[in-house]
Every structure is written in structure tokens, then in C-alpha cells.
Design an enzyme around this catalytic site. Structure first.
Site, PDB file in Angstrom:
ATOM      1  N   ASP A  48      -9.820   7.092  15.784  1.00  0.00           N
ATOM      2  CA  ASP A  48     -11.061   7.096  15.006  1.00  0.00           C
ATOM      3  C   ASP A  48     -11.446   5.671  14.607  1.00  0.00           C
ATOM      4  O   ASP A  48     -12.475   5.451  13.962  1.00  0.00           O
ATOM      5  CB  ASP A  48     -10.994   8.051  13.800  1.00  0.00           C
ATOM      6  CG  ASP A  48      -9.894   7.708  12.829  1.00  0.00           C
ATOM      7  OD1 ASP A  48      -9.111   6.764  13.105  1.00  0.00           O
ATOM      8  OD2 ASP A  48      -9.787   8.380  11.782  1.00  0.00           O
ATOM      9  N   SER A  49     -10.673   4.679  15.081  1.00  0.00           N
ATOM     10  CA  SER A  49     -11.115   3.273  15.018  1.00  0.00           C
ATOM     11  C   SER A  49     -12.413   3.143  15.810  1.00  0.00           C
ATOM     12  O   SER A  49     -13.117   2.132  15.700  1.00  0.00           O
ATOM     13  CB  SER A  49     -10.040   2.334  15.582  1.00  0.00           C
ATOM     14  OG  SER A  49      -9.601   2.783  16.853  1.00  0.00           O
ATOM     15  N   ASP A  87      -7.534  11.411  17.595  1.00  0.00           N
ATOM     16  CA  ASP A  87      -7.422  11.464  16.136  1.00  0.00           C
ATOM     17  C   ASP A  87      -8.202  12.630  15.560  1.00  0.00           C
ATOM     18  O   ASP A  87      -9.362  12.853  15.932  1.00  0.00           O
ATOM     19  CB  ASP A  87      -8.005  10.172  15.528  1.00  0.00           C
ATOM     20  CG  ASP A  87      -6.934   9.173  15.170  1.00  0.00           C
ATOM     21  OD1 ASP A  87      -5.831   9.582  14.776  1.00  0.00           O
ATOM     22  OD2 ASP A  87      -7.210   7.966  15.281  1.00  0.00           O
ATOM     23  N   LYS A 117      -3.708  13.569  16.610  1.00  0.00           N
ATOM     24  CA  LYS A 117      -2.974  12.697  15.669  1.00  0.00           C
ATOM     25  C   LYS A 117      -3.547  12.907  14.279  1.00  0.00           C
ATOM     26  O   LYS A 117      -4.753  13.077  14.121  1.00  0.00           O
ATOM     27  CB  LYS A 117      -3.086  11.225  16.081  1.00  0.00           C
ATOM     28  CG  LYS A 117      -2.438  10.262  15.075  1.00  0.00           C
ATOM     29  CD  LYS A 117      -2.203   8.884  15.665  1.00  0.00           C
ATOM     30  CE  LYS A 117      -3.371   7.944  15.617  1.00  0.00           C
ATOM     31  NZ  LYS A 117      -3.935   7.678  14.291  1.00  0.00           N
ATOM     32  N   GLU A 119      -3.112  11.534  10.044  1.00  0.00           N
ATOM     33  CA  GLU A 119      -2.567  10.545   9.109  1.00  0.00           C
ATOM     34  C   GLU A 119      -1.960  11.245   7.898  1.00  0.00           C
ATOM     35  O   GLU A 119      -2.580  12.164   7.351  1.00  0.00           O
ATOM     36  CB  GLU A 119      -3.677   9.605   8.643  1.00  0.00           C
ATOM     37  CG  GLU A 119      -4.264   8.780   9.769  1.00  0.00           C
ATOM     38  CD  GLU A 119      -5.370   7.838   9.293  1.00  0.00           C
ATOM     39  OE1 GLU A 119      -5.625   7.738   8.073  1.00  0.00           O
ATOM     40  OE2 GLU A 119      -5.989   7.203  10.160  1.00  0.00           O
ATOM     41  N   GLU A 186       1.948   2.010  11.050  1.00  0.00           N
ATOM     42  CA  GLU A 186       0.944   0.942  11.003  1.00  0.00           C
ATOM     43  C   GLU A 186       1.187   0.061   9.786  1.00  0.00           C
ATOM     44  O   GLU A 186       1.319   0.558   8.656  1.00  0.00           O
ATOM     45  CB  GLU A 186      -0.469   1.550  10.950  1.00  0.00           C
ATOM     46  CG  GLU A 186      -1.553   0.457  10.876  1.00  0.00           C
ATOM     47  CD  GLU A 186      -2.963   0.954  11.154  1.00  0.00           C
ATOM     48  OE1 GLU A 186      -3.152   2.150  11.450  1.00  0.00           O
ATOM     49  OE2 GLU A 186      -3.892   0.114  11.064  1.00  0.00           O
TER      50      GLU A 186
END
Ligand code: KIV
Length: 285
Positions: A48-49, A87, A117, A119, A186
Site C-alpha cells: 500500500d506504499s 497489502d 499482508k 500490519e 520494518e
């Protein structure tokens, strides 16, 4: 030439066991995914960057599930022989388990990703478990988690003191127990990343986490100096200056159009002489 087989979660785990480093890069569209596959990466992350480096937002928070699905589909079309992870964007896995499963299923069925993915640590263990039990491979993401940037208060190194380091280790173990097949670490200290890597049987994929993870991920635009206006980060190595190449190419294009150097007859298509002559007279041949 025989088509390369895409990696699987089992293969990524074997790579950890045999000390074979796992290479991951982000990609968001057909050409970037095609180039990543040609380069032989083990996995592509449709991160999602996307929000920062492609859509021009100042964080990943505005990125929607539809954005992720749309971009994943173009990546999948280009990289049929690569393991593709997408993401789950902001707040798409924090509601009920039913909602989480519905959103994860959309990424797999409409986006055609091979994995998702998420977070977070212990607080998302139930969501990770539910997806894994439904047959959806889940990669975790700990340390600096960009979707919580406003809560964290900036892009800073995580796990620097012993309480935070212990919490991150507990979170990593909770994700492993919930069924995650790998975890991105990260912006955590090298020592902590190395310790978590040793303590887990699933692979760790580092970004800003030093050289002792089982693998590495970088953002495509950072690794290639391509159009990212973010300040250079110490943990990124830039492998090409694609931005300069493209900028120079575009400037030359504009100059050549303005100076009528391009296009020339070489780039034109002609009618037969008789047809042109009959239509427009010989002068306009
Ligand atoms: O969105 C992303 O690109 C990521 C990587 C930085 C791991 O999550």
C-alpha cells in the site's frame, strides 16, 4: 524456455531453513511487475506504499481496497511465475472477522493475489488465524507499521528499548502461532531483527532492519530512483537512476518536437504516389 515456477509459502520457509535469502520488491503495475519477474525476484509485494509512490498521497491511509485490487490485477497479469502478496489496506481487517474474510477474499478472487499482508501484532492475531484457516496465506508486518503512522508519530526506529523489543518479539511469536507464513520487519534495530529471526521458524523479511533477516524487501521506486520525491533513506540502496534517465528522455522528446526534429519522414506512413498525386497533386506527395 521452461517457465519458472512461482514460489510458495512452503518454498519460502525452506529458503529460511537452507539459508537462501529471499528477495522481495514492491510493484504496482504491469511494467514494474514484468521487470521484477524478469529480474528473478522470489516475491512481489503489491504494497500500500502505492499510496505514496504512485498515487501521490502523503501516507498509505487513503489507499482503498479497490485501489489494491485494481493494481494487483495488473501485477498478476505481468508476473504469472512470481508469488504475489497484496497489502490489506487501512482498516480493512479491524472490523468483524466476517468483514475481514470478505475483504481478504476480494483480494484473492478479484485481485488474484497469492497472499495478503497485514500490519500489527497480537491485536490482529484473530484476523490472521481466521484468514489462514480459510486458506489465505498471511504475511505479517511489525516494527514501523505505516498504517499507524499518526499513532506512532513519525517514521522512527522501533524496538529500541527492552520493553518495546520484548513486545515486538511477543507479537512476532503471536503472528507465527496464528498461522502467518512470514513477517516483514520494518525499521527495527539490527540486533532485535536478528533475535526475532532466530526465534521464529517462519522467515523474516527486513526493510531497514539490517542484514540478518531471512530476506529483504524494498520499494520499487526507492530501489530504482524512480520519481519518488521522498527524502533518501539510509536503509535504502538505489540500484539505478531511472528518474534521471526518464527525465532526460522526456526533455529531449519535448525539445525535438519543438524543433521539429521529431517526427521525420522516417516515422511517417506514405500513400502510393499515384493516390497522393490524384488526391492532392504532385506537390503534396
Ligand atoms: O507497502 C509497502 O510497500 C510495504 C513495504 C514497505 C514492506 O509494506
Amino acid at each position: 524456455m521452461e517457465q519458472r515456477k512461482a514460489a510458495t509459502t512452503a518454498k519460502l520457509r525452506r529458503m529460511k531453513e537452507t539459508g537462501n535469502p529471499i528477495s522481495v520488491i514492491t510493484a504496482y503495475d504491469y511494467p514494474s511487475a514484468m521487470l521484477a519477474e524478469e529480474a528473478g525476484v522470489d516475491a512481489i509485494l503489491v504494497g500500500d506504499s502505492l499510496g505514496n509512490v504512485v498515487l501521490g498521497y502523503d501516507s498509505t491511509i487513503p489507499v482503498t481496497l479497490d485501489d489494491m485490487i485494481y493494481h494487483t490485477r495488473s501485477v498478476v497479469r505481468a508476473a504469472q511465475s512470481t508469488f504475489i502478496i497484496t497489502d490489506m489496506p487501512f482498516m480493512t481487517y479491524h472490523g468483524s472477522i466476517d468483514q475481514t474474510l470478505h475483504n481478504a477474499a476480494r483480494i484473492m478472487q478479484e485481485g488474484l493475489a497469492k497472499s495478503i499482508k497485514m500490519e500489527g501484532g497480537r491485536e490482529i492475531a484473530d484476523a490472521v488465524r481466521a484468514c489462514t484457516m480459510a486458506g489465505i496465506p498471511v504475511m505479517g508486518h511489525l516494527g514501523l507499521t505505516p498504517q499507524s503512522i499518526h499513532q506512532i508519530g513519525g517514521y522512527k526506529i522501533q524496538g529500541k528499548n527492552s520493553a518495546q523489543a520484548q513486545q515486538l518479539l511477543d507479537d512476532a511469536k503471536a503472528l507465527e502461532q496464528a498461522g502467518a507464513y512470514a513477517i516483514v520487519l520494518e525499521l527495527v534495530t539490527e540486533q532485535l531483527a536478528a533475535h526475532i529471526t532466530e526465534q521464529l521458524s517462519i522467515p523474516t523479511i527486513g526493510i531497514g532492519a539490517g542484514p540478518r533477516c531471512d530476506g529483504q524487501v524494498l520499494v520499487f521506486h526507492d530501489a530504482l530512483g524512480y520519481g519518488s520525491d521522498l527524502a533518501p533513506k539510509r536503509f535504502v540502496k538505489t540500484y539505478a537512476d531511472a528518474g534521471s534517465l526518464i527525465r532526460n528522455g522526456l526533455k529531449q522528446y519535448v525539445n525535438e518536437v519543438k524543433s521539429r526534429t521529431f517526427p521525420t519522414k522516417e516515422h511517417a506512413f506514405l500513400m502510393e504516389d499515384e493516390v497522393a498525386g490524384a488526391l492532392y497533386g504532385s506537390a503534396k506527395k
